[in-house]
Write a protein that holds these residues in place. Structure first.
Motif, PDB file in Angstrom:
ATOM      1  N   PHE A  92     -58.709 162.977  31.339  1.00 49.61           N
ATOM      2  CA  PHE A  92     -57.637 162.390  30.536  1.00 49.61           C
ATOM      3  C   PHE A  92     -56.321 163.095  30.852  1.00 49.61           C
ATOM      4  CE2 PHE A  92     -54.965 161.976  26.810  1.00 49.61           C
ATOM      5  CZ  PHE A  92     -55.066 160.625  26.538  1.00 49.61           C
ATOM      6  N   VAL A  93     -56.375 164.420  30.872  1.00 45.31           N
ATOM      7  CA  VAL A  93     -55.167 165.202  31.149  1.00 45.31           C
ATOM      8  C   VAL A  93     -54.621 164.872  32.539  1.00 45.31           C
ATOM      9  CG1 VAL A  93     -54.268 167.526  31.482  1.00 45.31           C
ATOM     10  CG2 VAL A  93     -55.849 167.062  29.610  1.00 45.31           C
ATOM     11  N   LEU A  94     -55.527 164.894  33.537  1.00 48.12           N
ATOM     12  CA  LEU A  94     -55.076 164.666  34.911  1.00 48.12           C
ATOM     13  C   LEU A  94     -54.562 163.238  35.103  1.00 48.12           C
ATOM     14  CD1 LEU A  94     -57.854 166.623  36.780  1.00 48.12           C
ATOM     15  CD2 LEU A  94     -55.488 167.295  36.424  1.00 48.12           C
ATOM     16  N   SER A  95     -55.230 162.279  34.475  1.00 41.91           N
ATOM     17  CA  SER A  95     -54.775 160.891  34.589  1.00 41.91           C
ATOM     18  C   SER A  95     -53.398 160.726  33.978  1.00 41.91           C
ATOM     19  CB  SER A  95     -55.734 159.940  33.877  1.00 41.91           C
ATOM     20  OG  SER A  95     -56.994 160.011  34.436  1.00 41.91           O
ATOM     21  N   PHE A  96     -53.166 161.434  32.895  1.00 43.37           N
ATOM     22  CA  PHE A  96     -51.865 161.318  32.258  1.00 43.37           C
ATOM     23  C   PHE A  96     -50.780 161.911  33.149  1.00 43.37           C
ATOM     24  CE2 PHE A  96     -48.535 162.398  29.183  1.00 43.37           C
ATOM     25  CZ  PHE A  96     -48.331 161.121  28.683  1.00 43.37           C
ATOM     26  N   ILE A  97     -51.105 163.042  33.782  1.00 39.46           N
ATOM     27  CA  ILE A  97     -50.155 163.626  34.735  1.00 39.46           C
ATOM     28  C   ILE A  97     -49.861 162.618  35.846  1.00 39.46           C
ATOM     29  CG2 ILE A  97     -49.828 165.438  36.465  1.00 39.46           C
ATOM     30  CD1 ILE A  97     -51.465 167.274  34.674  1.00 39.46           C
ATOM     31  N   ASN A  98     -50.928 161.960  36.301  1.00 44.82           N
ATOM     32  CA  ASN A  98     -50.759 160.938  37.336  1.00 44.82           C
ATOM     33  C   ASN A  98     -49.853 159.804  36.882  1.00 44.82           C
ATOM     34  OD1 ASN A  98     -51.899 161.330  39.846  1.00 44.82           O
ATOM     35  ND2 ASN A  98     -53.955 161.072  39.043  1.00 44.82           N
ATOM     36  N   ALA A  99     -50.080 159.340  35.664  1.00 45.91           N
ATOM     37  CA  ALA A  99     -49.275 158.240  35.134  1.00 45.91           C
ATOM     38  C   ALA A  99     -47.803 158.622  35.137  1.00 45.91           C
ATOM     39  CB  ALA A  99     -49.739 157.879  33.725  1.00 45.91           C
ATOM     40  N   VAL A 100     -47.536 159.853  34.689  1.00 48.49           N
ATOM     41  CA  VAL A 100     -46.148 160.309  34.640  1.00 48.49           C
ATOM     42  C   VAL A 100     -45.559 160.420  36.047  1.00 48.49           C
ATOM     43  CG1 VAL A 100     -44.648 162.216  33.983  1.00 48.49           C
ATOM     44  CG2 VAL A 100     -46.449 161.477  32.440  1.00 48.49           C
ATOM     45  N   ILE A 114     -54.534 153.055  40.000  1.00 48.65           N
ATOM     46  CA  ILE A 114     -54.806 154.480  40.143  1.00 48.65           C
ATOM     47  C   ILE A 114     -55.438 155.055  38.879  1.00 48.65           C
ATOM     48  CG2 ILE A 114     -53.696 156.736  40.322  1.00 48.65           C
ATOM     49  CD1 ILE A 114     -51.759 155.353  42.302  1.00 48.65           C
ATOM     50  N   LEU A 115     -54.927 154.655  37.737  1.00 48.94           N
ATOM     51  CA  LEU A 115     -55.495 155.179  36.495  1.00 48.94           C
ATOM     52  C   LEU A 115     -56.947 154.748  36.352  1.00 48.94           C
ATOM     53  CD1 LEU A 115     -52.578 154.882  33.969  1.00 48.94           C
ATOM     54  CD2 LEU A 115     -53.316 156.818  35.354  1.00 48.94           C
ATOM     55  N   LEU A 116     -57.201 153.508  36.741  1.00 53.17           N
ATOM     56  CA  LEU A 116     -58.570 153.003  36.675  1.00 53.17           C
ATOM     57  C   LEU A 116     -59.455 153.798  37.635  1.00 53.17           C
ATOM     58  CD1 LEU A 116     -59.729 150.670  35.029  1.00 53.17           C
ATOM     59  CD2 LEU A 116     -59.668 149.297  37.082  1.00 53.17           C
ATOM     60  N   LEU A 117     -58.927 153.995  38.840  1.00 55.63           N
ATOM     61  CA  LEU A 117     -59.688 154.713  39.867  1.00 55.63           C
ATOM     62  C   LEU A 117     -59.994 156.129  39.423  1.00 55.63           C
ATOM     63  CD1 LEU A 117     -60.480 154.463  43.021  1.00 55.63           C
ATOM     64  CD2 LEU A 117     -58.563 155.983  43.316  1.00 55.63           C
TER      65      LEU A 117
END
Lengths: 242, 368
Positions: B226-234, B182-185
């Motif tokens: 970057f911000v949104l991906s980090f939210i996703n990771a969390v 997902i982070l890659l995507l």
């Protein structure tokens, strides 16, 4: 018209390997004039414009734009010019106001300046009521005028228009040229490339490029006299065929 | 700074006004993690098993009956010798073989201990694990019921073997794997598409003519992602921990730090893709073909790297996700610290540096 020089190009050469895109160009553009930059596709217009806009470094030659050197002061040049291309370059998913806000922002205008400029320019276009419309929902002619207004939002000394009237109907084109005249009267120099020879007639002076060289530069009237032609169309054909 | 703010603001407008972008950003991660999650925890019904009973006494028969009456298992056949075990597994129908040692009841009453061996086909690691746990639970249950009658403790010791994937790598793979995917995507594909869109619309041209520097353009583009991906990771981590019981044994700060590193890596990959693609379709195509599929297939997400042919194992080294998945597994499952994942971290940093320097060069070439 004052004869203050705003763009000065001397012996500009631009080579890509063996290929010479701009071959020994020399010309001057005066403050407040409408300068037509004509030429067939591939004649080297785009390369020259890129150099004048500070996007590309010339191979040799002495070039100054708005008083700044094209080799070392490209950033100062960028602050003093506006640019609009055939694609209009507005964000389709933003509203008119948001587009103004974004472009004003990247030129470093503050909030107040952006608000004032937006109001003033929209009033001129009589589009105040549409300010919250999404760009994708407005007609092409509006987009074109908005893109132009945005290009001169930061009060540049020169505005470069790269085929600004592509794909627009004759009436809108006519209205657009009125906007250009008005801008030139305010002292902003207009540097315009175009395919339409009738538009070349509206320019104060016109240069015609063939194969990387400028082969003619004069006012449309003088060019027509010189080549005994009725229109700029004829002038262009006579020049490019030889 | 004000310049940067208006840039990032504009980027958020783009994201929040496009339903498709929003779906990919927030719908997809949750959907994927739930799908993968529930595939892993789904119940087993009617798994085929074979039984090799060397003693055929009262207790082994009782255990067999108890297992077969549980509803989870169907007896495929009774085996006569150990040689048949390999054969039934090869036929592919049977998931598990249960072997009772000779003299099972006798051993149990004499020494209080008896051995039952459980062999599962772990080529499908998740199912194997589930079947194993069910079987174990049933046997334990039975041995408890034996204990109630006599006072002495009686133990039936299940000895288990997971064939074909001995250490059962892959059970908790879905959380790290999905997270990497997902982070890659989100990072690589969404950035590359959004930069390609600027090119297509001609807005990139205007930005290049403006006083913005290329680095500012790139930073402005990637910051929101970057911000949104980090939210996703969390979000994925929270789902993994609270919905699927994924442990986080290692340091949470290290985990988040490594996630940020991987997001940066993906973003730099996205920028690189965008510099070579003239429009959105090409950007999407490259992201899909060059990133998604190899990541799913070669990063160890679904297929264990150890089982791959040497050539594919070698190729898997250049999959950014491979290193991130390794780090996640180490930190989450084994609780290891930076001391044990520094190699992977260095590789990811190296990749990021390479991608960024490549894109900066491409960016300049394009300007000429």
């Amino acid at each position: 018209m004052s004869k203050e020089i705003i763009i000065s190009v001397q012996n500009l050469m631009k080579k890509f390997g063996q290929f010479v895109a701009n071959d020994d160009l020399s010309f001057e553009v005066y403050k407040g004039e409408i300068f037509g930059f004509l030429g067939a596709n591939g004649a080297g217009k785009t390369t020259a414009i890129k150099i004048l806009c500070g996007l590309s470094t010339p191979t040799s030659g002495k070039i100054s734009v708005a008083g700044f050197d094209a080799y070392t002061q490209t950033n100062k040049i960028k602050h003093n010019i506006g640019y609009m291309s055939q694609k209009f370059s507005l964000y389709e998913d933003l509203t008119i106001t948001e587009n103004f806000r974004f472009y004003g922002g990247i030129y470093g205008l503050n909030k107040k300046q952006i608000q004032d400029k937006t109001k003033q320019l929209l009033e001129r276009l009589k589009l105040e009521d549409a300010k919250d419309k999404i760009i994708s929902s407005i007609p092409l002619g509006w987009k074109q005028k908005l893109a132009f207004s945005i290009a001169i939002m930061h009060d540049p000394k020169i505005v470069f228009l790269d085929e600004p009237t592509g794909g627009v109907d004759p009436i809108t084109r006519r209205q657009f040229w009125e906007l250009i005249y008005e801008t030139a009267h305010q002292g902003i120099t207009v540097f315009v490339t175009t395919h339409y020879m009738d538009e070349a007639e509206y320019c104060d002076r016109v240069s015609i490029m063939v194969d990387g060289k400028i082969i003619a530069l004069n006012s449309p009237k003088n060019l027509k006299n010189e080549y005994q032609a009725k229109s700029m169309d004829e002038v262009f054909l006579k020049l490019t065929r030889n | 700074m004000q310049l940067f703010r208006s840039f990032v603001k504009k980027e958020f407008y783009h994201i929040f006004r496009d339903v498709r972008t929003l779906l990919i950003l927030f719908g997809l991660p949750i959907a994927l993690i739930l799908i993968f999650g529930y595939v892993v925890t789904s119940e087993i019904k009617n798994a085929k098993i074979a039984i090799l009973d060397h003693s055929k006494d009262k207790i082994t028969t009782e255990i067999t009956n108890k297992i077969l009456s549980s509803g989870y298992f169907i007896l495929s056949e009774n085996l006569k010798s150990a040689k048949q075990i390999e054969e039934v597994f090869r036929q592919g129908e049977v998931r598990e073989v249960i072997i009772f040692e000779p003299e099972f009841s006798k051993n149990l009453s004499k020494t209080g201990q008896a051995n039952v061996q459980i062999i599962t086909d772990a080529s499908d690691a998740n199912t194997a694990n589930l079947i194993l746990n069910y079987t174990r639970a049933i046997i334990q249950d039975y041995s408890m019921s034996l204990n109630k009658i006599p006072a002495q403790s009686i133990k039936i010791i299940p000895q288990t073997r997971m064939l074909y994937n001995e250490e059962l790598k892959g059970v908790y793979m879905f959380v790290p794997g999905t997270m990497a995917l997902i982070l890659l995507l989100v990072s690589a594909m969404m950035t590359s598409i959004s930069i390609a869109r600027e090119k297509e619309m001609g807005t990139m041209e205007v930005m290049l003519v403006s006083p913005l520097k290329p680095l500012q353009i790139i930073l402005g583009k990637v910051t929101p992602y970057f911000v949104l991906s980090f939210i996703n990771a969390v979000t994925i981590l929270l789902l993994g921990v609270f919905v699927f019981g994924m442990p986080v044994k290692g340091s949470l700060i290290l985990l988040l730090g490594e996630s940020m590193l991987f997001i940066l890596l993906s973003l730099s990959l996205g920028i690189l893709i965008s510099t070579v693609s003239p429009n959105q379709q090409v950007a999407m195509f490259i992201s899909m073909m060059a990133l998604m599929l190899p990541t799913i297939l070669l990063s160890g997400f679904i297929f264990p790297i150890e089982n791959m042919p040497p050539l594919l194992q070698w190729i898997s080294h250049i999959m950014p996700a491979r290193w991130f998945i390794t780090v996640l597994k180490n930190v989450m499952l084994k609780g290891t610290g930076l001391l044990f994942v520094w190699k992977e971290s260095l590789i990811m940093i190296g990749m990021t540096v390479i991608f960024i320097s490549m894109s900066v060069r491409k960016f300049k070439v394009r300007l000429e």
